[in-house]
Design a protein around this motif. Structure first.
Motif, PDB file in Angstrom:
ATOM      1  N   GLU A   1       0.810  -1.218   0.000  1.00 11.94           N
ATOM      2  CA  GLU A   1       0.000   0.000   0.000  1.00 11.94           C
ATOM      3  C   GLU A   1       0.846   1.272   0.000  1.00 11.94           C
ATOM      4  O   GLU A   1       0.315   2.369  -0.158  1.00 11.94           O
ATOM      5  CB  GLU A   1      -0.941  -0.009   1.205  1.00 11.94           C
ATOM      6  CG  GLU A   1      -1.988  -1.105   1.131  1.00 11.94           C
ATOM      7  CD  GLU A   1      -2.959  -1.061   2.301  1.00 11.94           C
ATOM      8  OE1 GLU A   1      -2.516  -0.808   3.450  1.00 11.94           O
ATOM      9  OE2 GLU A   1      -4.152  -1.263   2.061  1.00 11.94           O
TER      10      GLU A   1
ATOM     11  N   ASN B   1       2.326   2.916   2.366  1.00 11.47           N
ATOM     12  CA  ASN B   1       2.059   3.842   3.462  1.00 11.47           C
ATOM     13  C   ASN B   1       3.348   4.331   4.120  1.00 11.47           C
ATOM     14  O   ASN B   1       3.343   5.325   4.848  1.00 11.47           O
ATOM     15  CB  ASN B   1       1.176   3.187   4.510  1.00 11.47           C
ATOM     16  CG  ASN B   1      -0.228   2.924   3.991  1.00 11.47           C
ATOM     17  OD1 ASN B   1      -0.769   3.728   3.233  1.00 11.47           O
ATOM     18  ND2 ASN B   1      -0.803   1.806   4.376  1.00 11.47           N
TER      19      ASN B   1
ATOM     20  N   GLU C   1       3.828   9.821   1.976  1.00 10.42           N
ATOM     21  CA  GLU C   1       2.908  10.728   2.655  1.00 10.42           C
ATOM     22  C   GLU C   1       1.475  10.402   2.253  1.00 10.42           C
ATOM     23  O   GLU C   1       1.171  10.261   1.069  1.00 10.42           O
ATOM     24  CB  GLU C   1       3.228  12.183   2.311  1.00 10.42           C
ATOM     25  CG  GLU C   1       2.389  13.196   3.080  1.00 10.42           C
ATOM     26  CD  GLU C   1       2.796  14.627   2.812  1.00 10.42           C
ATOM     27  OE1 GLU C   1       2.129  15.540   3.347  1.00 10.42           O
ATOM     28  OE2 GLU C   1       3.783  14.848   2.062  1.00 10.42           O
ATOM     29  N   ASP C   2       0.610  10.260   3.260  1.00 10.83           N
ATOM     30  CA  ASP C   2      -0.827  10.039   3.039  1.00 10.83           C
ATOM     31  C   ASP C   2      -1.091   8.833   2.134  1.00 10.83           C
ATOM     32  O   ASP C   2      -1.972   8.870   1.263  1.00 10.83           O
ATOM     33  CB  ASP C   2      -1.477  11.290   2.448  1.00 10.83           C
ATOM     34  CG  ASP C   2      -1.399  12.488   3.392  1.00 10.83           C
ATOM     35  OD1 ASP C   2      -1.405  12.275   4.615  1.00 10.83           O
ATOM     36  OD2 ASP C   2      -1.326  13.623   2.892  1.00 10.83           O
ATOM     37  N   GLY C   3      -0.324   7.762   2.336  1.00  8.52           N
ATOM     38  CA  GLY C   3      -0.547   6.543   1.576  1.00  8.52           C
ATOM     39  C   GLY C   3      -0.046   6.571   0.148  1.00  8.52           C
ATOM     40  O   GLY C   3      -0.399   5.696  -0.649  1.00  8.52           O
ATOM     41  N   ILE C   4       0.794   7.534  -0.189  1.00  6.98           N
ATOM     42  CA  ILE C   4       1.339   7.677  -1.538  1.00  6.98           C
ATOM     43  C   ILE C   4       2.865   7.706  -1.456  1.00  6.98           C
ATOM     44  O   ILE C   4       3.436   8.361  -0.587  1.00  6.98           O
ATOM     45  CB  ILE C   4       0.857   8.973  -2.215  1.00  6.98           C
ATOM     46  CG1 ILE C   4      -0.673   9.012  -2.301  1.00  6.98           C
ATOM     47  CG2 ILE C   4       1.477   9.139  -3.600  1.00  6.98           C
ATOM     48  CD1 ILE C   4      -1.275   7.963  -3.208  1.00  6.98           C
TER      49      ILE C   4
ATOM     50  N   TYR D   1       4.209   9.612  -8.817  1.00  3.25           N
ATOM     51  CA  TYR D   1       3.479   9.154  -7.638  1.00  3.25           C
ATOM     52  C   TYR D   1       2.977   7.721  -7.838  1.00  3.25           C
ATOM     53  O   TYR D   1       2.486   7.362  -8.917  1.00  3.25           O
ATOM     54  CB  TYR D   1       2.289  10.066  -7.375  1.00  3.25           C
ATOM     55  CG  TYR D   1       2.671  11.501  -7.089  1.00  3.25           C
ATOM     56  CD1 TYR D   1       3.012  11.910  -5.815  1.00  3.25           C
ATOM     57  CD2 TYR D   1       2.687  12.450  -8.113  1.00  3.25           C
ATOM     58  CE1 TYR D   1       3.363  13.233  -5.547  1.00  3.25           C
ATOM     59  CE2 TYR D   1       3.027  13.766  -7.865  1.00  3.25           C
ATOM     60  CZ  TYR D   1       3.365  14.154  -6.574  1.00  3.25           C
ATOM     61  OH  TYR D   1       3.714  15.459  -6.322  1.00  3.25           O
TER      62      TYR D   1
ATOM     63  N   ASP E   1       0.497   4.886  -5.844  1.00  4.28           N
ATOM     64  CA  ASP E   1      -0.495   4.645  -4.797  1.00  4.28           C
ATOM     65  C   ASP E   1      -0.322   3.259  -4.184  1.00  4.28           C
ATOM     66  O   ASP E   1      -0.428   3.084  -2.970  1.00  4.28           O
ATOM     67  CB  ASP E   1      -1.893   4.795  -5.392  1.00  4.28           C
ATOM     68  CG  ASP E   1      -2.982   4.793  -4.331  1.00  4.28           C
ATOM     69  OD1 ASP E   1      -2.667   4.706  -3.136  1.00  4.28           O
ATOM     70  OD2 ASP E   1      -4.164   4.885  -4.709  1.00  4.28           O
TER      71      ASP E   1
END
Length: 261
Positions: free
Chosen positions: A45, A47, A78-81, A251, A253
């Protein structure tokens, strides 16, 4: 790090990753010998840094056709990315002598037949490449086998697929995406078996290779994501990179591997 020369296709535009070979795999990486020895599946993920499964490239560069040195601090979460950042800090002294620094994230283990996929928002800009791929080669004591998902910043409405078998990589195909890969996240994948490689975008099959243009890869590879600027011979393919003064980011995810049944 030393660079070992190897047999390559001499077309400069399809020279891709010819220098990215002896420096990308740490000594802790596990080695498998056949593609049907696929590892366990995973869903990452992103994270935060997962050092049990992944490593960040740090403290080396990939030769004259790559314009950056790899730095672990250019892989950000940051923030799951996960963001791979390309900039000029702290270069050249802290960038292995290169003018730019960037990030690379790769698995310790190798993975064979199965499906590699990721949800990605590509970097935009002349000269840069956003990628998700598998790789094994002389740094592992093997032949060079690789399967690529690449988005070139010069035209982020296109996807480029390719594969290498024992160093032969003259199998590139450019796919019209029908959207801007730098504008939002989309799902990119390839599914690899002994008889075919199928590439998918948002779950839709967009390209297939069956070995008619050359034998398919057979060796498991490290799953890798990176962002880098092309220089030298690569500029005919990537276009020259001109840094605007602001960091460029690709980026991710999530990244996933599903072994073949």
């Amino acid at each position: 790090m030393l660079f070992q020369k190897k047999r390559i296709n001499l077309n400069p535009i399809r020279f891709f990753l010819a220098i990215l070979l002896t420096v990308v795999v740490p000594q802790t990486a596990f080695t498998a010998t056949t593609a049907n020895a696929a590892g366990n599946g995973f869903y990452e993920e992103l994270n935060g840094m997962n050092s049990q499964l992944w490593y960040t490239a740090d403290g080396w560069e990939n030769g004259e056709n790559f314009g950056n040195g790899w730095r672990a601090d250019h892989v950000e979460f940051e923030d799951g990315i996960m963001a791979l950042q390309l900039d000029d800090q702290p270069c050249p002294s802290g960038c292995s002598g290169k003018s730019y620094a960037s990030g690379e994230y790769a698995t310790h283990n190798k993975y064979g037949y199965g499906r590699v996929e990721g949800r990605i928002k590509a970097a935009q800009g002349e000269g840069v490449v956003t990628s998700l791929f598998t790789y094994t080669g002389p740094s592992d004591g093997t032949q060079w086998d690789e399967i690529d998902i690449e988005i070139l910043g010069k035209d982020t409405t296109k996807l480029e697929t390719n594969y290498y078998t024992d160093g032969d990589g003259d199998h590139a195909t450019v796919i019209d995406l029908g959207f801007d890969a730098a504008a939002d996240f989309h799902d990119y994948a390839f599914e690899w078996s002994s008889t075919a490689i199928n590439w998918y975008v948002d779950g839709v099959l967009v390209h297939t290779e069956t070995g008619q243009r050359g034998p398919l890869p057979t060796l498991p590879g490290h799953i890798m994501a990176n962002l880098w600027p092309g220089t030298g011979l690569f500029e005919g393919w990537t276009h020259p990179f001109v840094y605007s003064g602001s960091p460029i980011r690709a980026y991710y995810d999530w990244i996933k591997f599903t072994p073949a049944d």
